[in-house]
Design a protein around this motif. Structure first.
Motif, PDB file in Angstrom:
ATOM      1  N   HIS A  63      -6.219 -38.787  -9.065  1.00  0.00           N
ATOM      2  CA  HIS A  63      -6.597 -38.167  -7.789  1.00  0.00           C
ATOM      3  C   HIS A  63      -6.028 -38.936  -6.604  1.00  0.00           C
ATOM      4  CE1 HIS A  63      -9.460 -37.784  -4.371  1.00  0.00           C
ATOM      5  NE2 HIS A  63      -9.317 -36.504  -4.647  1.00  0.00           N
ATOM      6  N   ASN A 123      -9.673 -40.431   2.711  1.00  0.00           N
ATOM      7  CA  ASN A 123     -10.293 -39.317   2.005  1.00  0.00           C
ATOM      8  C   ASN A 123     -11.142 -38.447   2.941  1.00  0.00           C
ATOM      9  OD1 ASN A 123     -10.778 -38.125  -0.677  1.00  0.00           O
ATOM     10  ND2 ASN A 123     -12.890 -38.519  -0.074  1.00  0.00           N
ATOM     11  N   ASN A 171     -10.188 -34.641   3.836  1.00  0.00           N
ATOM     12  CA  ASN A 171     -11.186 -33.581   3.593  1.00  0.00           C
ATOM     13  C   ASN A 171     -11.404 -32.762   4.862  1.00  0.00           C
ATOM     14  OD1 ASN A 171     -11.730 -33.964   0.932  1.00  0.00           O
ATOM     15  ND2 ASN A 171     -13.607 -35.145   1.225  1.00  0.00           N
ATOM     16  N   ALA A 180     -10.653 -28.930   5.320  1.00  0.00           N
ATOM     17  CA  ALA A 180     -11.753 -28.009   5.673  1.00  0.00           C
ATOM     18  C   ALA A 180     -11.369 -27.134   6.858  1.00  0.00           C
ATOM     19  CB  ALA A 180     -13.009 -28.814   5.994  1.00  0.00           C
ATOM     20  N   GLY A 189     -18.105 -26.274   7.619  1.00  0.00           N
ATOM     21  CA  GLY A 189     -19.305 -27.017   7.221  1.00  0.00           C
ATOM     22  C   GLY A 189     -19.554 -26.899   5.715  1.00  0.00           C
ATOM     23  N   ILE A 190     -20.689 -27.451   5.296  1.00  0.00           N
ATOM     24  CA  ILE A 190     -21.003 -27.456   3.856  1.00  0.00           C
ATOM     25  C   ILE A 190     -22.261 -26.615   3.633  1.00  0.00           C
ATOM     26  CG2 ILE A 190     -21.703 -28.958   1.931  1.00  0.00           C
ATOM     27  CD1 ILE A 190     -19.961 -31.135   3.360  1.00  0.00           C
ATOM     28  N   PHE A 196     -17.491 -32.742  -8.523  1.00  0.00           N
ATOM     29  CA  PHE A 196     -17.930 -31.540  -7.793  1.00  0.00           C
ATOM     30  C   PHE A 196     -16.862 -31.198  -6.757  1.00  0.00           C
ATOM     31  CE2 PHE A 196     -19.629 -29.420  -4.093  1.00  0.00           C
ATOM     32  CZ  PHE A 196     -20.221 -28.317  -4.680  1.00  0.00           C
ATOM     33  N   LYS A 207     -12.638 -26.773  -4.128  1.00  0.00           N
ATOM     34  CA  LYS A 207     -11.218 -26.487  -3.899  1.00  0.00           C
ATOM     35  C   LYS A 207     -10.535 -26.133  -5.218  1.00  0.00           C
ATOM     36  CE  LYS A 207     -11.478 -29.974  -0.368  1.00  0.00           C
ATOM     37  NZ  LYS A 207     -11.205 -31.360  -0.045  1.00  0.00           N
ATOM     38  N   GLY A 221      -8.798 -29.231  -6.244  1.00  0.00           N
ATOM     39  CA  GLY A 221      -9.535 -30.483  -6.019  1.00  0.00           C
ATOM     40  C   GLY A 221     -10.017 -31.080  -7.332  1.00  0.00           C
ATOM     41  N   GLY A 236     -12.737 -33.386  -7.081  1.00  0.00           N
ATOM     42  CA  GLY A 236     -14.147 -33.694  -6.817  1.00  0.00           C
ATOM     43  C   GLY A 236     -14.506 -35.145  -7.036  1.00  0.00           C
ATOM     44  N   LEU A 237     -13.540 -36.036  -6.846  1.00  0.00           N
ATOM     45  CA  LEU A 237     -13.839 -37.454  -7.056  1.00  0.00           C
ATOM     46  C   LEU A 237     -13.827 -38.255  -5.759  1.00  0.00           C
ATOM     47  CD1 LEU A 237     -11.872 -38.182 -10.316  1.00  0.00           C
ATOM     48  CD2 LEU A 237     -14.287 -38.548  -9.965  1.00  0.00           C
ATOM     49  N   LEU A 292     -15.263 -38.116  -2.714  1.00  0.00           N
ATOM     50  CA  LEU A 292     -16.508 -38.569  -2.075  1.00  0.00           C
ATOM     51  C   LEU A 292     -17.319 -39.489  -2.988  1.00  0.00           C
ATOM     52  CD1 LEU A 292     -17.744 -35.433  -0.086  1.00  0.00           C
ATOM     53  CD2 LEU A 292     -16.816 -37.547   0.816  1.00  0.00           C
ATOM     54  N   SER A 293     -17.324 -39.184  -4.306  1.00  0.00           N
ATOM     55  CA  SER A 293     -18.130 -40.044  -5.191  1.00  0.00           C
ATOM     56  C   SER A 293     -17.528 -41.448  -5.250  1.00  0.00           C
ATOM     57  CB  SER A 293     -18.269 -39.433  -6.580  1.00  0.00           C
ATOM     58  OG  SER A 293     -17.032 -39.391  -7.216  1.00  0.00           O
ATOM     59  N   CYS A 332     -18.703 -30.419  10.133  1.00  0.00           N
ATOM     60  CA  CYS A 332     -19.621 -31.424   9.604  1.00  0.00           C
ATOM     61  C   CYS A 332     -19.194 -32.840   9.987  1.00  0.00           C
ATOM     62  CB  CYS A 332     -19.818 -31.279   8.104  1.00  0.00           C
ATOM     63  SG  CYS A 332     -18.344 -31.351   7.163  1.00  0.00           S
ATOM     64  N   PHE A 353     -19.372 -36.889   8.799  1.00  0.00           N
ATOM     65  CA  PHE A 353     -19.652 -37.916   7.786  1.00  0.00           C
ATOM     66  C   PHE A 353     -19.762 -39.262   8.489  1.00  0.00           C
ATOM     67  CE2 PHE A 353     -18.044 -34.628   5.033  1.00  0.00           C
ATOM     68  CZ  PHE A 353     -18.755 -34.803   3.860  1.00  0.00           C
TER      69      PHE A 353
HETATM   70  P1  ADP Z   1     -12.207 -32.852  -3.525  1.00  0.00           P
HETATM   71  O1  ADP Z   1     -11.667 -33.081  -2.131  1.00  0.00           O
HETATM   72  O2  ADP Z   1     -11.241 -33.172  -4.612  1.00  0.00           O
HETATM   73  O3  ADP Z   1     -12.846 -31.497  -3.698  1.00  0.00           O
HETATM   74  P2  ADP Z   1     -14.356 -34.627  -2.674  1.00  0.00           P
HETATM   75  O4  ADP Z   1     -15.309 -35.436  -3.500  1.00  0.00           O
HETATM   76  O5  ADP Z   1     -13.579 -35.345  -1.641  1.00  0.00           O
HETATM   77  O6  ADP Z   1     -13.388 -33.916  -3.729  1.00  0.00           O
HETATM   78  O7  ADP Z   1     -15.155 -33.449  -1.989  1.00  0.00           O
HETATM   79  C1  ADP Z   1     -16.114 -32.720  -2.729  1.00  0.00           C
HETATM   80  C2  ADP Z   1     -16.429 -31.408  -2.008  1.00  0.00           C
HETATM   81  O8  ADP Z   1     -17.149 -31.678  -0.802  1.00  0.00           O
HETATM   82  C3  ADP Z   1     -15.232 -30.622  -1.567  1.00  0.00           C
HETATM   83  O9  ADP Z   1     -14.699 -29.815  -2.625  1.00  0.00           O
HETATM   84  C4  ADP Z   1     -15.805 -29.770  -0.451  1.00  0.00           C
HETATM   85  O10 ADP Z   1     -16.471 -28.639  -0.960  1.00  0.00           O
HETATM   86  C5  ADP Z   1     -16.872 -30.675   0.165  1.00  0.00           C
HETATM   87  N1  ADP Z   1     -16.408 -31.311   1.384  1.00  0.00           N
HETATM   88  C6  ADP Z   1     -16.020 -32.592   1.562  1.00  0.00           C
HETATM   89  N2  ADP Z   1     -15.677 -32.845   2.839  1.00  0.00           N
HETATM   90  C7  ADP Z   1     -15.841 -31.686   3.512  1.00  0.00           C
HETATM   91  C8  ADP Z   1     -15.663 -31.293   4.885  1.00  0.00           C
HETATM   92  N3  ADP Z   1     -15.233 -32.156   5.802  1.00  0.00           N
HETATM   93  N4  ADP Z   1     -15.981 -30.002   5.206  1.00  0.00           N
HETATM   94  C9  ADP Z   1     -16.420 -29.134   4.286  1.00  0.00           C
HETATM   95  N5  ADP Z   1     -16.612 -29.447   2.986  1.00  0.00           N
HETATM   96  C10 ADP Z   1     -16.330 -30.705   2.586  1.00  0.00           C
END
Ligand code: ADP
Length: 342
Positions: A127, A240, A244, A248, A281-282, A295, A298, A301, A303-304, A306-307, A330, A332
């Motif tokens: 990733h 990251n 993101n 978004a 947003g989320i 998770f 995308k 994506g 999904g690693l 943020l974790s 959103c 962070f």
């Molecule tokens: P990836 O980018 O590979 O999907 P992440 O762990 O970075 O993995 O993000 C996980 C999920 O969190 C994303 O698939 C998305 O749905 C959501 N996400 C993260 N950042 C944002 C953001 N700034 N706006 C909207 N959704 C977000």
């Protein structure tokens, strides 16, 4: 064969000598077993031999008359003693097998966990390393195109090669830091100026920001104290979050694509970094899962991001959280302890 009975009730004295000889033999066996006692089998043999000693003593003293009280006592003792010994032996064997089975289950679980972390580490490296590899490919393609032109600019080629070297170094740093993360050892930490680090990351994504038409506004508090951190790992986290945010906002109208980055020196001896976007947003459904490994919403994506980012920040004694999310974007927030508190 010597006769054992004189008549139906009286036993020959040979019986008594036989019991005495067996008693003596058992005592010798017991002493030998106690002297060498090396295995579990020795322990059980010692217990069995010890249990039979009173039996032979009774047989020795009361062997004269059959069906007398002593004779019945000796037989009853043999019966009860053997049954008890058998039950204890069975219980002990069952317990031994249970312990053995649970040890095997634990061993299998540990192996599965180890395989799981190998999977996670591999996916994490794949990733994180994709971005510098893509940049290297793009740079090389641009340089090839430039070489194909009759009058190529050596300065342009030099810049391209320098960028390629930087990306290559970044890829190798990422591999090293992901490996270190999964080994959970202390990494190379130095004093980091968070404002400088964010500026570096913004320079890295300059091209993406331009292509996506994202405007950036920064509010860097000038007197933020330095933090003790692994700069490569911290760079990965900020990169990251910003990537993101850019991704978004890809669905937002061009005029609304704005990224806001703020650094603050908190009164609680912590430094905070806020990354705010104007994306969709989320959703409340996804909100609880975004920090879970794998998770993603995308199509490409993993999904690693943020974790891993949260793991890195927690490893630095800080916190990474989703501060706010609405349908217009959103926010962070990364909170890290400043050096004064360490
Ligand atoms: P990836 O980018 O590979 O999907 P992440 O762990 O970075 O993995 O993000 C996980 C999920 O969190 C994303 O698939 C998305 O749905 C959501 N996400 C993260 N950042 C944002 C953001 N700034 N706006 C909207 N959704 C977000």
């Amino acid at each position: 064969m010597p006769s054992l009975l004189i008549d139906t009730t009286r036993q020959a004295s040979f019986n008594q000598y036989l019991a005495g000889a067996l008693w003596l033999l058992n005592v010798i066996a017991l002493l030998l077993l106690l002297a060498r006692m090396r295995t579990i089998l020795d322990v059980w043999l010692a217990v069995t031999v010890f249990m039979s000693l009173p039996d032979f003593s009774l047989a020795f003293f009361y062997s004269g008359l059959r069906f007398s009280l002593g004779w019945y006592a000796a037989r009853s003792y043999t019966l009860i003693g053997s049954c008890m010994l058998l039950v204890v032996l069975l219980v002990e064997t069952a317990m031994l097998y249970a312990r053995f089975a649970s040890a095997i289950i634990l061993q299998r679980r540990e192996r599965a966990n180890r395989l799981m972390s190998v999977d996670e580490a591999t996916a994490a490296i794949a990733h994180e390393i994709r971005q510098p590899l893509a940049a290297i490919t793009l740079n090389c393609e641009a340089m090839l195109r430039s070489l194909e032109r009759a009058a190529h600019d050596p300065e342009e080629l030099r810049e391209g090669l320098t960028d390629t070297i930087d990306d290559g170094k970044r890829a190798s740093d990422i591999v090293a830091s992901v490996r270190a993360l999964f080994k959970s050892t202390t990494h190379q930490r130095t004093m980091v100026d968070i404002n400088r680090l964010v500026r570096q990351v913004l320079r890295m994504v300059e091209n993406d920001l331009q292509v996506q038409g994202v405007s950036v506004s920064t509010e860097f508090q000038e007197d933020v104290p330095e933090i003790l951190a692994d700069p490569t790992q911290l760079q990965q986290v900020v990169l990251n979050l910003i990537k993101n945010a850019i991704e978004a906002m890809a669905t937002s109208p061009g005029t609304e694509r704005a990224l806001r980055v703020v650094t603050t020196n908190n009164t609680t001896s912590t430094v905070s970094l806020i990354v705010q976007d104007c994306g969709p947003g989320i959703t409340p459904k996804s909100e609880n899962h975004i920090f879970h490994p794998f998770f993603t919403t995308k199509s490409s994506g993993m999904g690693l991001g943020l974790s891993i980012s949260r793991r890195i920040i927690e490893d630095h004694g800080g916190d990474l959280r989703l501060a706010e999310t609405t349908s217009t974007g959103c926010t962070f927030e990364i909170i890290l302890p400043s050096v004064a508190t360490r």
